[in-house]
Scaffold this active site. Structure first.
Site, PDB file in Angstrom:
ATOM      1  N   ASP A 134      19.464 -15.036  10.734  1.00  0.00           N
ATOM      2  CA  ASP A 134      18.744 -14.274  11.752  1.00  0.00           C
ATOM      3  C   ASP A 134      17.834 -13.188  11.171  1.00  0.00           C
ATOM      4  O   ASP A 134      17.470 -12.253  11.872  1.00  0.00           O
ATOM      5  CB  ASP A 134      19.760 -13.652  12.730  1.00  0.00           C
ATOM      6  CG  ASP A 134      19.105 -13.143  14.014  1.00  0.00           C
ATOM      7  OD1 ASP A 134      18.088 -13.718  14.411  1.00  0.00           O
ATOM      8  OD2 ASP A 134      19.607 -12.163  14.588  1.00  0.00           O
ATOM      9  N   CYS A 188      23.240 -28.679  30.867  1.00  0.00           N
ATOM     10  CA  CYS A 188      23.261 -27.615  31.874  1.00  0.00           C
ATOM     11  C   CYS A 188      23.234 -28.166  33.296  1.00  0.00           C
ATOM     12  O   CYS A 188      23.722 -27.516  34.225  1.00  0.00           O
ATOM     13  CB  CYS A 188      22.067 -26.675  31.677  1.00  0.00           C
ATOM     14  SG  CYS A 188      22.232 -25.570  30.259  1.00  0.00           S
ATOM     15  N   CYS A 191      23.099 -26.370  37.178  1.00  0.00           N
ATOM     16  CA  CYS A 191      23.655 -25.007  37.147  1.00  0.00           C
ATOM     17  C   CYS A 191      22.581 -23.987  36.793  1.00  0.00           C
ATOM     18  O   CYS A 191      21.768 -24.212  35.906  1.00  0.00           O
ATOM     19  CB  CYS A 191      24.795 -24.937  36.121  1.00  0.00           C
ATOM     20  SG  CYS A 191      25.541 -23.291  35.965  1.00  0.00           S
ATOM     21  N   CYS A 194      23.501 -18.497  34.938  1.00  0.00           N
ATOM     22  CA  CYS A 194      22.996 -17.532  33.960  1.00  0.00           C
ATOM     23  C   CYS A 194      21.679 -16.918  34.418  1.00  0.00           C
ATOM     24  O   CYS A 194      21.394 -15.749  34.118  1.00  0.00           O
ATOM     25  CB  CYS A 194      22.840 -18.194  32.593  1.00  0.00           C
ATOM     26  SG  CYS A 194      21.691 -19.584  32.555  1.00  0.00           S
ATOM     27  N   CYS A 198      21.245 -12.452  35.990  1.00  0.00           N
ATOM     28  CA  CYS A 198      20.471 -11.502  35.176  1.00  0.00           C
ATOM     29  C   CYS A 198      20.102 -10.267  36.004  1.00  0.00           C
ATOM     30  O   CYS A 198      19.442 -10.385  37.047  1.00  0.00           O
ATOM     31  CB  CYS A 198      19.204 -12.162  34.643  1.00  0.00           C
ATOM     32  SG  CYS A 198      18.206 -11.033  33.628  1.00  0.00           S
ATOM     33  N   CYS A 214      14.461  -8.069  29.472  1.00  0.00           N
ATOM     34  CA  CYS A 214      15.844  -8.340  29.085  1.00  0.00           C
ATOM     35  C   CYS A 214      16.557  -7.043  28.690  1.00  0.00           C
ATOM     36  O   CYS A 214      16.045  -6.256  27.881  1.00  0.00           O
ATOM     37  CB  CYS A 214      15.858  -9.326  27.919  1.00  0.00           C
ATOM     38  SG  CYS A 214      17.497  -9.651  27.245  1.00  0.00           S
ATOM     39  N   CYS A 241      23.592  -6.890  26.520  1.00  0.00           N
ATOM     40  CA  CYS A 241      24.025  -7.392  27.822  1.00  0.00           C
ATOM     41  C   CYS A 241      24.650  -8.768  27.617  1.00  0.00           C
ATOM     42  O   CYS A 241      24.095  -9.603  26.911  1.00  0.00           O
ATOM     43  CB  CYS A 241      22.836  -7.487  28.773  1.00  0.00           C
ATOM     44  SG  CYS A 241      23.226  -8.133  30.418  1.00  0.00           S
ATOM     45  N   CYS A 244      24.651 -13.158  31.133  1.00  0.00           N
ATOM     46  CA  CYS A 244      24.297 -14.577  31.188  1.00  0.00           C
ATOM     47  C   CYS A 244      25.228 -15.426  30.326  1.00  0.00           C
ATOM     48  O   CYS A 244      25.451 -16.600  30.616  1.00  0.00           O
ATOM     49  CB  CYS A 244      22.831 -14.788  30.804  1.00  0.00           C
ATOM     50  SG  CYS A 244      22.399 -14.328  29.115  1.00  0.00           S
ATOM     51  N   CYS A 248      28.696 -18.325  32.069  1.00  0.00           N
ATOM     52  CA  CYS A 248      28.508 -19.757  31.803  1.00  0.00           C
ATOM     53  C   CYS A 248      29.822 -20.540  31.937  1.00  0.00           C
ATOM     54  O   CYS A 248      30.816 -20.201  31.296  1.00  0.00           O
ATOM     55  CB  CYS A 248      27.944 -19.953  30.399  1.00  0.00           C
ATOM     56  SG  CYS A 248      27.716 -21.697  29.962  1.00  0.00           S
TER      57      CYS A 248
END
Length: 372
Positions: A134, A188, A191, A194, A198, A214, A241, A244, A248
């Site tokens: 990352d 997914c 659905c 998520c 938010c 966000c 946060c 989301c 799930c």
């Protein structure tokens, strides 16, 4: 050692090092995401993260990052929480801190494991390797889908049918030709939990995140004053946060984190907002040493705490905000003004404004006095 035996040895070693999943993609088969990335950047969704655009060409495909790379090894470490992170949102006088940030900085922990695994591969396979966690222009999430580790959900986070979405990702590129795994497909379905949960409506459409809205971006990456229209949605989330992720349904398969260094520190869970607002720089550094929170710095963190205080609906927190009206940081002073405007009576706020607003030298803070 044959490629098949080398892969088996690699997977076994990864498990011994604490990785919960390891999958491999052939670099030549990884989709080129140049157009998709360019569209996202052109829409302005990166906010102030200018580094996303500076390396866009290399970021779009791992082969552009390292031409000799033939295989991409994507690994995951699960960090599933012991408790429901959404429960912290209801405790409005206490701070909600993202699960991933309550332990040691994952960059340091995962990178150490990856380096050890990469060294193992280089020795056994007589090959060159490069490690990524990352911090380089490599898009780990689409790479994870290409390798079959999971898929990018509608919230843009990687989901695994076996592990849910509480995952730290890392990658190793190598010039060794290893047997690839099948790519993962999207599961997914219809659905949209998520998207609907938010608090700041940061998803303009499924699979697309507008970072500018966000809460994680606003409380971690954004260095300036936060848009007044978004502050209420931040609630008591002072760093990141998890909404989301937590909502799930695939998390019924999530695994609790087993890496001791990444386990959430109990002393960071639900700290009183008044206590966090009182942190000076030295106390901030001492409390958050070794965690991802430290890199934001005290001023931005206290800015977030004051937004949470303003959202608390608790007048007894007003003194904690008032004490920061004379803080050295304009970020902190501005949010102290905003918090007080939401917690004290109109007469009390008018008295404070009459006493202090005319002495304010920073235009942004002066604007907060005027707007509030």
């Amino acid at each position: 050692m044959t490629p098949e035996r080398l892969k088996d040895a690699l997977v076994a070693r990864a498990g011994a090092l604490g990785f919960d999943a390891v999958r491999i993609a052939r670099v030549a088969d990884v989709p080129d995401l140049a157009e998709r990335l360019a569209a996202w950047l052109d829409a302005g969704y990166a906010g102030t993260m200018d580094w996303m655009g500076r390396e866009a060409a290399r970021r779009a495909h791992p082969g552009r990052l390292w031409r000799e790379a033939r295989s991409a090894i994507v690994l995951a470490v699960a960090y599933g929480p012991d408790e429901d992170p959404l429960a912290a949102i209801a405790r409005r006088e206490h701070a909600a801190i993202s699960v991933y940030a309550q332990g040691r900085d994952y960059h340091d922990v995962i990178k150490g494991k990856l380096k050890e695994l990469a060294g193992f591969l280089a020795t056994r396979g007589a090959c060159d390797v490069k490690v990524f966690v990352d911090t380089a222009p490599l898009m780990e999430k689409p790479l994870a889908q290409a390798a079959g580790l999971g898929w990018q959900g509608k919230h843009t986070v990687v989901l695994s049918r076996d592990l849910g979405n509480w995952l730290f990702l890392g990658a190793i590129l190598t010039d060794a030709d290893l047997p690839p795994d099948a790519p993962e497909s999207d599961h997914c379905g219809s659905c949209r939990r998520c998207l609907d949960i938010c608090p700041t409506n940061a998803f303009p459409e499924p699979y697309v995140l507008d970072a500018r809205r966000c809460v994680s971006y606003l409380t971690i990456e954004h260095k300036g004053h936060i848009d007044p229209d978004l502050r209420a949605g931040i609630g008591n989330r002072v760093f990141g946060c998890d909404d989301c992720l937590a909502i799930c349904p695939w998390n019924k398969f999530a695994k609790a984190g087993r890496e001791a260094k990444l386990v959430a520190r109990r002393d960071l869970a639900a700290r009183p907002l008044a206590e966090l607002a009182a942190l000076d720089d030295a106390a901030f550094r001492a409390l958050f040493a070794g965690t991802p929170i430290k890199r934001t710095g005290r001023d931005r963190f206290v800015r977030n705490v004051l937004i949470a205080i303003g959202n608390s609906g608790a007048p007894d927190l007003a003194p904690a905000a008032e004490r920061l009206l004379d803080d050295a940081s304009p970020l902190v002073r501005a949010m102290a003004v905003w918090a007080l405007a939401r917690l004290v009576s109109a007469d009390r706020f008018a008295a404070l404004a009459a006493e202090r607003a005319s002495r304010e030298t920073d235009p942004e803070v002066a604007r907060e006095w005027e707007m509030s």
